[in-house]
Each structure stands twice: as C-alpha cells, then as structure tokens.
Design a protein around this motif. Structure first.
Motif, mmCIF file in Angstrom:
data_model
loop_
_atom_site.group_PDB
_atom_site.id
_atom_site.type_symbol
_atom_site.label_atom_id
_atom_site.label_comp_id
_atom_site.label_asym_id
_atom_site.label_seq_id
_atom_site.Cartn_x
_atom_site.Cartn_y
_atom_site.Cartn_z
ATOM 1 N N UNK A 1 39.578 -48.099 100.632
ATOM 2 C CA UNK A 1 40.630 -47.648 101.537
ATOM 3 C C UNK A 1 41.960 -48.809 101.138
ATOM 4 N N UNK A 2 43.182 -48.347 101.778
ATOM 5 C CA UNK A 2 44.276 -49.518 101.491
ATOM 6 C C UNK A 2 44.208 -50.491 102.392
ATOM 7 N N UNK A 3 44.802 -51.426 102.140
ATOM 8 C CA UNK A 3 45.090 -52.539 102.980
ATOM 9 C C UNK A 3 45.664 -52.042 104.319
ATOM 10 N N UNK A 4 44.919 -52.987 105.268
ATOM 11 C CA UNK A 4 45.681 -52.653 106.730
ATOM 12 C C UNK A 4 45.233 -51.383 107.204
ATOM 13 N N UNK A 5 44.461 -50.653 106.872
ATOM 14 C CA UNK A 5 43.956 -49.591 107.167
ATOM 15 C C UNK A 5 43.203 -49.021 108.699
ATOM 16 N N UNK A 6 42.563 -50.341 109.061
ATOM 17 C CA UNK A 6 41.789 -50.222 110.323
ATOM 18 C C UNK A 6 42.042 -51.259 111.336
ATOM 19 N N UNK A 7 42.056 -50.769 112.408
ATOM 20 C CA UNK A 7 42.240 -51.739 113.790
ATOM 21 C C UNK A 7 40.924 -52.372 114.134
ATOM 22 N N UNK A 8 39.790 -51.871 113.676
ATOM 23 C CA UNK A 8 38.374 -52.434 113.949
ATOM 24 C C UNK A 8 37.603 -51.894 112.981
ATOM 25 N N UNK A 9 36.610 -52.674 112.830
ATOM 26 C CA UNK A 9 35.283 -52.447 111.790
ATOM 27 C C UNK A 9 33.892 -52.568 112.641
ATOM 28 N N UNK A 10 32.959 -51.793 112.658
ATOM 29 C CA UNK A 10 31.722 -51.922 113.180
ATOM 30 C C UNK A 10 30.743 -52.147 112.076
#
Length: 198
Positions: free
Chosen positions: A92-101
């Motif tokens: 995925x691209x940079x800065x794609x997610x607000x959170x990771x689990x």
C-alpha cells in the motif's frame, strides 16, 4: 512451517474463543479516538478475527486485511477488504491507514525491523498501532515460542519491555497492558523515523 493455507476453517471457528474478553476491551478502547470511517489495516490478519472484534466496537471503520495465506483470508467477513501479502513488504501507499492491528501475528513476521519500517511508512501522521501477543518472559510465552520454532515458524516473540524499546526507536509512544502471559500494546506514531535499526 504451520500450514495456515489449509487451516482457515479451524481458525475461523476457534478464533472467537481464544481471544480473552479483556483483550477485546483493550482493543475497543484503542479504537475510540479514531475518526469516523478511518482506514484500518489488520496485519497478519489470518481470517480477520481482529477486524471482527474491532467491527463490533466501531462498525463505521474501513477494514483491510493483509495476510500471506489466501486459505485464511477467504474466511474473512464480507465487510473486510482482503489482500495477499507480507508485513515486510506491505503493498500500500505511504500514509494509507489511520490505525494498524496485529493480533497474535507479530511473532510470525520473518523480519521485525523491515515490518515495523513498513508499518511506519503506511501509517498516517500520528497513526496508531495495536499489538496483542504473548510475553516471551513468562513460562507460557517461552513454551509457545519453543513449540512454534519446532514447527518451523520464526518465533519472534518479545517481552513487552523489549518491544516497547523497539517501537520507541521507530518513533512510537507506547502504552502497555499486561494480562498474565499475554499483553497488548497501544502505540502512536509521534516522530516518524524512517529506516530505523533495532
């Protein structure tokens, strides 16, 4: 190695029973500050059980599951977007997610340093990271680690304190909750540090 590609149906069935209630509560607390419809990556997702628990708390969130095993991903809930891939090369691209689990999956990652560098890359500014795993400094944690290594898995288990230092070196602030031989980490990316070394 553990044949995860053929075990999806088992994990789908037992998943809800092997995650303690306190872990689910910790996850819900972690999700509260996220913005409406925030993008969330379930990394090493397996059948997407962490996303299912998260969905029960915040059904407005946008869930994406990444796992190397298609045989696990095919059992994910319909509201989860699934992608085949590895933590060391997140597609995925940079800065794609607000959170990771990451639920009971970090110890399966082959290269922890590359994985955390990739997590930093795809997280948005001040993004959040939730980890649930087994404490390698406890008897049960050591036993599980030994069994997994016998089965050919990487067995990259950490004590919470060691993992805290690793994450801090990558620019995270870290909050640890201990549950016997299990623990959760709620971390926030405060000072992105690209290509950090453990």
């Amino acid at each position: 190695m553990i044949p995860f590609n053929h075990l999806g149906w088992i994990f789908k069935y037992i998943g809800p029973y092997i995650y303690p209630h306190k872990i689910r509560e910790s996850l819900c607390s972690f999700l509260i500050p996220l913005s409406n419809h925030a993008s969330v990556l379930d990394l090493g997702a397996g059948t997407g059980i962490m996303s299912e628990f998260a969905y029960a708390c915040r059904d407005d969130l946008q869930f994406t599951a990444l796992d190397p095993s298609e045989g696990m991903l095919k059992f994910s809930a319909e509201y989860i977007q699934t992608h085949k891939g590895h933590a060391e090369t997140i597609p995925f691209e940079e800065d794609s997610f607000e959170a990771i689990l990451i639920g009971e999956a970090l110890h399966h990652f082959t290269d922890i340093e590359k994985s955390i560098d990739e997590i930093v890359r795809v997280l948005k500014k001040e993004g959040k990271l939730f980890i649930y795993d087994f404490d390698s400094s406890t008897f049960m944690g050591k036993l599980i680690c030994r069994v997994e290594k016998i089965l050919g898995e990487p067995g990259n288990f950490f004590s919470p304190g060691v993992l805290e230092q690793i994450l801090k070196s990558h620019g995270f602030s870290v909050d640890i909750c201990q549950y016997g031989w299990r623990y959760t980490i709620a971390a926030q990316l405060s000072v992105p540090i690209k290509n950090s070394k453990i």
